[in-house]
Write a protein that holds these residues in place. Structure first.
Motif, PDB file in Angstrom:
ATOM      1  N   GLU A   6       0.702  -1.224   0.455  1.00  0.00           N
ATOM      2  CA  GLU A   6      -0.342  -0.659   0.114  1.00  0.00           C
ATOM      3  C   GLU A   6       0.861   1.038  -0.249  1.00  0.00           C
ATOM      4  N   GLY A   7       1.014   1.804  -1.367  1.00  0.00           N
ATOM      5  CA  GLY A   7       1.451   2.528  -0.757  1.00  0.00           C
ATOM      6  C   GLY A   7       2.609   3.137  -1.851  1.00  0.00           C
ATOM      7  N   PRO A  40      -5.163   3.293  -5.093  1.00  0.00           N
ATOM      8  CA  PRO A  40      -6.406   2.962  -4.772  1.00  0.00           C
ATOM      9  C   PRO A  40      -6.833   4.704  -4.047  1.00  0.00           C
ATOM     10  N   ARG A  41      -6.341   4.823  -3.276  1.00  0.00           N
ATOM     11  CA  ARG A  41      -6.632   5.742  -2.157  1.00  0.00           C
ATOM     12  C   ARG A  41      -6.381   7.098  -2.533  1.00  0.00           C
ATOM     13  N   CYS A  42      -6.024   8.085  -3.726  1.00  0.00           N
ATOM     14  CA  CYS A  42      -6.282   8.432  -4.607  1.00  0.00           C
ATOM     15  C   CYS A  42      -7.724   8.893  -4.863  1.00  0.00           C
ATOM     16  N   SER A  43      -8.067  10.446  -4.183  1.00  0.00           N
ATOM     17  CA  SER A  43      -9.544  10.961  -3.984  1.00  0.00           C
ATOM     18  C   SER A  43     -10.018  11.550  -4.939  1.00  0.00           C
ATOM     19  N   ARG A  67       2.128   8.536   0.497  1.00  0.00           N
ATOM     20  CA  ARG A  67       0.821   8.877   1.844  1.00  0.00           C
ATOM     21  C   ARG A  67       0.629   9.522   1.927  1.00  0.00           C
ATOM     22  N   PRO A  68      -1.149   9.268   1.492  1.00  0.00           N
ATOM     23  CA  PRO A  68      -1.692  10.616   2.041  1.00  0.00           C
ATOM     24  C   PRO A  68      -2.118  10.652   3.087  1.00  0.00           C
ATOM     25  N   THR A  75      -9.372  18.846  -1.207  1.00  0.00           N
ATOM     26  CA  THR A  75      -8.538  18.688  -1.470  1.00  0.00           C
ATOM     27  C   THR A  75      -7.686  17.769  -0.551  1.00  0.00           C
ATOM     28  N   GLN A  76      -7.274  15.885  -1.160  1.00  0.00           N
ATOM     29  CA  GLN A  76      -5.993  15.543  -0.701  1.00  0.00           C
ATOM     30  C   GLN A  76      -4.729  15.930  -0.857  1.00  0.00           C
ATOM     31  N   HIS A  77      -4.106  15.335   0.231  1.00  0.00           N
ATOM     32  CA  HIS A  77      -2.441  16.162  -0.255  1.00  0.00           C
ATOM     33  C   HIS A  77      -1.768  15.126   0.615  1.00  0.00           C
ATOM     34  N   TRP A  78      -0.244  14.893  -0.762  1.00  0.00           N
ATOM     35  CA  TRP A  78       0.460  12.972  -0.417  1.00  0.00           C
ATOM     36  C   TRP A  78       1.748  13.537  -0.300  1.00  0.00           C
TER      37      TRP A  78
END
Length: 258
Positions: A6-7, A40-43, A67-68, A75-78
């Protein structure tokens, strides 16, 4: 790249994208962005990308950890790192976000340029080899690639450019194209100068639909520096669709040794 956890991703450099030191920065930036888009966690689609080139990426395998760190309603920050042999070569942040209908306006304008098909394709140099992956049609500011290299009064470059072989435009392609410009110091000096990007930021103005609608046509790209000194210079650049749609705004800081 191949997902390992994952990631976590495993990738390998590509010799045709080699630059002065390590790979072409644009393809490294696109690879980092791909780690987010493939997760898959990208929103949502990307709004901005910042890549800090902490050290050279050596030829061979590398790992990316994505890593989100926070997901909000808008917004989503990585945060990401690209590593080789337990040493970090690149760090990055990506902001993703869902766009919504709002009032909009564009205060910048594309530079004056003749149609792409009327501009001669520049012969790519033998070095660096990554430039052979792009079709470049210089309107101004070709620097050492102009055929008549000489010192210039300013650092502006404007060109039509696309991948070779041509490929439809998407977030990864436009990311790499945002770093397509030869270093500004080479344009001013009219000769090859050792230079390397330290930090690159790309702001995406177009969503997936207008990028896909652009197809594989050339984009209009323009860049200039604001200041040279102390071994560093900055660069601001814009990419435009063939119909005048703003695609990206980019800023970067570059190290040079004269």
């Amino acid at each position: 790249m191949t997902a390992t956890s994952e990631g976590g991703f495993l990738g390998h450099t590509s010799a045709p994208y080699s630059n002065m030191v390590g790979p072409f920065g644009g393809v490294t930036a696109a690879t980092v962005l791909r780690a987010v888009l493939d997760d898959p966690r990208c929103s949502a689609p990307p709004l901005s990308l910042t890549v800090n080139f902490a050290g050279p990426v050596a030829e061979g395998p590398f790992t990316i950890d994505a890593r989100p760190v926070r997901t909000n309603r808008s917004t989503q920050h990585w945060m990401l790192t690209l590593s080789q042999d337990d040493s970090v070569a690149t760090t990055a942040t990506v902001v993703c976000g869902a766009r919504r209908p709002t009032w909009s306006d564009t205060e910048i304008s594309p530079p004056a340029a003749p149609p792409a098909e009327s501009v001669e394709v520049a012969d790519p140099p033998d070095f660096p080899v990554w430039m052979r992956n792009y079709e470049m049609r210089f309107v101004e500011g070709g620097g050492p690639l102009s055929g008549q290299p000489r010192e210039q009064p300013d650092s502006t470059t404007t060109l039509w450019v696309r991948d070779t072989p041509a490929r439809p435009l998407d977030f990864l392609a436009v990311t790499a194209l945002s770093d397509i410009f030869i270093p500004r110091v080479m344009v001013r000096a009219g000769r090859m100068v050792a230079a390397s990007t330290v930090s690159l930021t790309v702001y995406f103005h177009a969503d997936a639909a207008p990028l896909a609608g652009h197809g594989d046509r050339p984009v209009l790209a323009t860049a200039r520096a604001q200041h040279f000194g102390g071994g560093f210079f900055d660069q601001s650049a814009h990419l435009w669709g063939a119909d005048g749609t703003p695609l990206t705004t980019t800023h970067q800081l570059v190290y040079f040794k004269d």
